[in-house]
Design a protein around this motif. Sequence first.
Motif, mmCIF file in Angstrom:
data_model
loop_
_atom_site.group_PDB
_atom_site.id
_atom_site.type_symbol
_atom_site.label_atom_id
_atom_site.label_comp_id
_atom_site.label_asym_id
_atom_site.label_seq_id
_atom_site.Cartn_x
_atom_site.Cartn_y
_atom_site.Cartn_z
ATOM 1 N N PHE A 158 -59.063 49.029 -2.038
ATOM 2 C CA PHE A 158 -59.185 50.321 -1.190
ATOM 3 C C PHE A 158 -60.470 50.430 -0.616
ATOM 4 O O PHE A 158 -61.622 49.849 -0.979
ATOM 5 N N ALA A 159 -60.374 50.947 0.498
ATOM 6 C CA ALA A 159 -61.753 51.174 1.330
ATOM 7 C C ALA A 159 -62.379 52.285 0.887
ATOM 8 O O ALA A 159 -62.001 53.560 1.423
ATOM 9 N N VAL A 160 -63.183 52.270 -0.114
ATOM 10 C CA VAL A 160 -64.007 53.387 -0.783
ATOM 11 C C VAL A 160 -65.547 53.589 -0.258
ATOM 12 O O VAL A 160 -66.148 52.946 -0.103
ATOM 13 N N THR A 161 -65.353 54.851 0.037
ATOM 14 C CA THR A 161 -66.879 55.498 0.309
ATOM 15 C C THR A 161 -67.175 56.407 -0.982
ATOM 16 O O THR A 161 -66.440 57.249 -1.347
ATOM 17 N N GLY A 162 -68.339 56.487 -1.501
ATOM 18 C CA GLY A 162 -68.870 57.176 -2.324
ATOM 19 C C GLY A 162 -69.967 57.946 -1.836
ATOM 20 O O GLY A 162 -70.935 57.537 -0.780
ATOM 21 N N TRP A 163 -70.160 59.216 -2.387
ATOM 22 C CA TRP A 163 -71.119 60.083 -1.816
ATOM 23 C C TRP A 163 -71.979 60.775 -3.059
ATOM 24 O O TRP A 163 -71.377 61.142 -4.066
ATOM 25 N N ASP A 180 -75.600 65.179 5.676
ATOM 26 C CA ASP A 180 -74.888 64.851 6.597
ATOM 27 C C ASP A 180 -74.058 63.494 5.999
ATOM 28 O O ASP A 180 -72.898 63.329 6.682
ATOM 29 N N GLY A 181 -74.632 62.989 5.001
ATOM 30 C CA GLY A 181 -73.669 61.970 4.670
ATOM 31 C C GLY A 181 -72.201 62.443 4.032
ATOM 32 O O GLY A 181 -71.276 61.982 3.865
ATOM 33 N N LEU A 182 -72.533 63.631 3.427
ATOM 34 C CA LEU A 182 -71.064 64.536 2.769
ATOM 35 C C LEU A 182 -70.245 64.688 4.057
ATOM 36 O O LEU A 182 -69.087 64.189 3.788
ATOM 37 N N SER A 183 -70.652 65.311 5.040
ATOM 38 C CA SER A 183 -69.931 65.234 6.324
ATOM 39 C C SER A 183 -69.077 63.763 6.727
ATOM 40 O O SER A 183 -67.737 63.845 6.857
ATOM 41 N N ARG A 184 -69.789 62.795 6.632
ATOM 42 C CA ARG A 184 -69.334 61.480 7.050
ATOM 43 C C ARG A 184 -68.460 60.976 5.989
ATOM 44 O O ARG A 184 -67.300 60.135 6.601
ATOM 45 N N ALA A 185 -68.780 61.347 4.720
ATOM 46 C CA ALA A 185 -67.873 60.713 3.771
ATOM 47 C C ALA A 185 -66.639 61.271 3.776
ATOM 48 O O ALA A 185 -65.504 60.684 3.489
ATOM 49 N N LEU A 186 -66.449 62.432 4.281
ATOM 50 C CA LEU A 186 -65.302 63.310 4.245
ATOM 51 C C LEU A 186 -64.541 63.085 5.476
ATOM 52 O O LEU A 186 -63.231 63.260 5.748
ATOM 53 N N ASP A 187 -64.983 62.619 6.765
ATOM 54 C CA ASP A 187 -64.505 62.733 7.934
ATOM 55 C C ASP A 187 -63.229 61.556 7.927
ATOM 56 O O ASP A 187 -63.552 60.509 7.638
ATOM 57 N N GLY A 188 -61.969 61.899 7.943
ATOM 58 C CA GLY A 188 -60.869 60.947 7.955
ATOM 59 C C GLY A 188 -60.587 60.469 6.765
ATOM 60 O O GLY A 188 -59.789 59.607 6.522
ATOM 61 N N ALA A 189 -61.018 61.134 5.551
ATOM 62 C CA ALA A 189 -60.583 60.677 4.047
ATOM 63 C C ALA A 189 -59.173 60.969 4.166
ATOM 64 O O ALA A 189 -58.554 62.018 4.350
ATOM 65 N N ALA A 208 -63.316 75.334 3.252
ATOM 66 C CA ALA A 208 -62.545 75.428 4.435
ATOM 67 C C ALA A 208 -62.864 74.395 5.421
ATOM 68 O O ALA A 208 -62.181 73.453 6.101
ATOM 69 N N ALA A 209 -64.284 74.436 5.692
ATOM 70 C CA ALA A 209 -64.830 73.444 6.849
ATOM 71 C C ALA A 209 -64.654 72.162 6.423
ATOM 72 O O ALA A 209 -64.464 71.240 7.182
ATOM 73 N N ARG A 210 -64.860 71.533 5.152
ATOM 74 C CA ARG A 210 -64.922 70.309 4.810
ATOM 75 C C ARG A 210 -63.583 69.778 4.424
ATOM 76 O O ARG A 210 -63.176 68.587 4.807
ATOM 77 N N LEU A 211 -62.629 70.727 4.029
ATOM 78 C CA LEU A 211 -61.306 70.305 4.020
ATOM 79 C C LEU A 211 -60.716 69.804 5.604
ATOM 80 O O LEU A 211 -59.822 69.030 5.529
ATOM 81 N N ALA A 212 -61.167 70.556 6.503
ATOM 82 C CA ALA A 212 -60.756 70.412 7.866
ATOM 83 C C ALA A 212 -61.147 68.958 8.150
ATOM 84 O O ALA A 212 -60.446 68.315 9.401
ATOM 85 N N LEU A 213 -62.040 68.341 7.898
ATOM 86 C CA LEU A 213 -62.751 67.108 8.077
ATOM 87 C C LEU A 213 -61.642 65.968 7.711
ATOM 88 O O LEU A 213 -61.890 64.983 8.177
ATOM 89 N N LEU A 214 -60.884 66.174 6.608
ATOM 90 C CA LEU A 214 -60.080 65.307 6.211
ATOM 91 C C LEU A 214 -58.977 64.837 6.992
ATOM 92 O O LEU A 214 -58.612 65.362 8.044
ATOM 93 N N ALA A 215 -58.492 63.633 6.814
ATOM 94 C CA ALA A 215 -57.408 63.109 7.712
ATOM 95 C C ALA A 215 -56.095 64.168 7.536
ATOM 96 O O ALA A 215 -56.073 64.466 6.381
#
Length: 310
Positions: A158-163, A180-189, A208-215
Amino acid sequence: MINVLFSARPALWDEYAAPLQDAFAQAGLTVSLSREHAPEDVDYIVFAPNGPVKDFTPYARTRLVMGLWAGVETIVGNKTLTQPLARMVDPALTQGMVEWVVGHTLRHHLGMDAHIAGQDGVWRNTVYPPLAQDRSVTVLGLGALGAACGSALAQLGFAVTGWSRSPKQIAGLRCLSGDDGLSRALDGAEIVILLLPLTPKTENTLDAARLALLAPGAYVLNPGRGGLIDDDALIAALASGHVAGATLDTFRTEPLPADHPYWAHPAVVVTPHIASTTRAASASQVIAENVRRVEAGDAPLNLVDRAAGY
């Protein structure tokens, strides 16, 4: 003689008494283990939040309080606790968490639920999963549990990103930190696994805002702490389809009330806080080693940072 007080519910005494005595003996320690030592005589406390000790003030002689659980959010804010506090970092607990996380990650990755539920004579062969290398997985929290789970998933391809809040470097993982890293980690996950400690800074990490970042169509796994998720926001994301499903093991109120919406939600799987547990045999070895270290004048393992909350 070293006096160790066991402060947990009675059923745990039956489970732990013999393994602890064996572990102390193996470590070469002469220990009196009891549930009834007078506070002024106690050198060490083995602690669970459901035990009788709530006020640590009388335990002036106590050199270390050792938690039986990985989480310490129920004790770290106790103003009477001035003694050093160690949390449980247990190889068996870690292995159990790895197995739960890998199992449920693969369940979502492979789309197993659709086939398990769809035994109706329909040949559903038009949808198949990507390879693991093409599935983005994000692990929030890179302590002992998060690092082990992230590494296990990376070994499967798996392509794993850890935060984590502070910078970490773990082989095979893309490691990010800070806000900033948290937003990048969630973006498209596509799959998000929560293994953070619960502190005022981590409560409602998935809002809600961070859930919206997910794929679109992402999955959420929470074997960490119930307060890490804004429940209303997750239910809304499930209703819109932006989050396809969630497997939840921890909740703000436990046991999860029978009328909670999660029980009846078709896209939610509830497991009853069994993602991993402390095993008496291995945890006893950890406790004995910490007593041995302190008696030898060494620093104990797994000390809690009171300011950080974990």
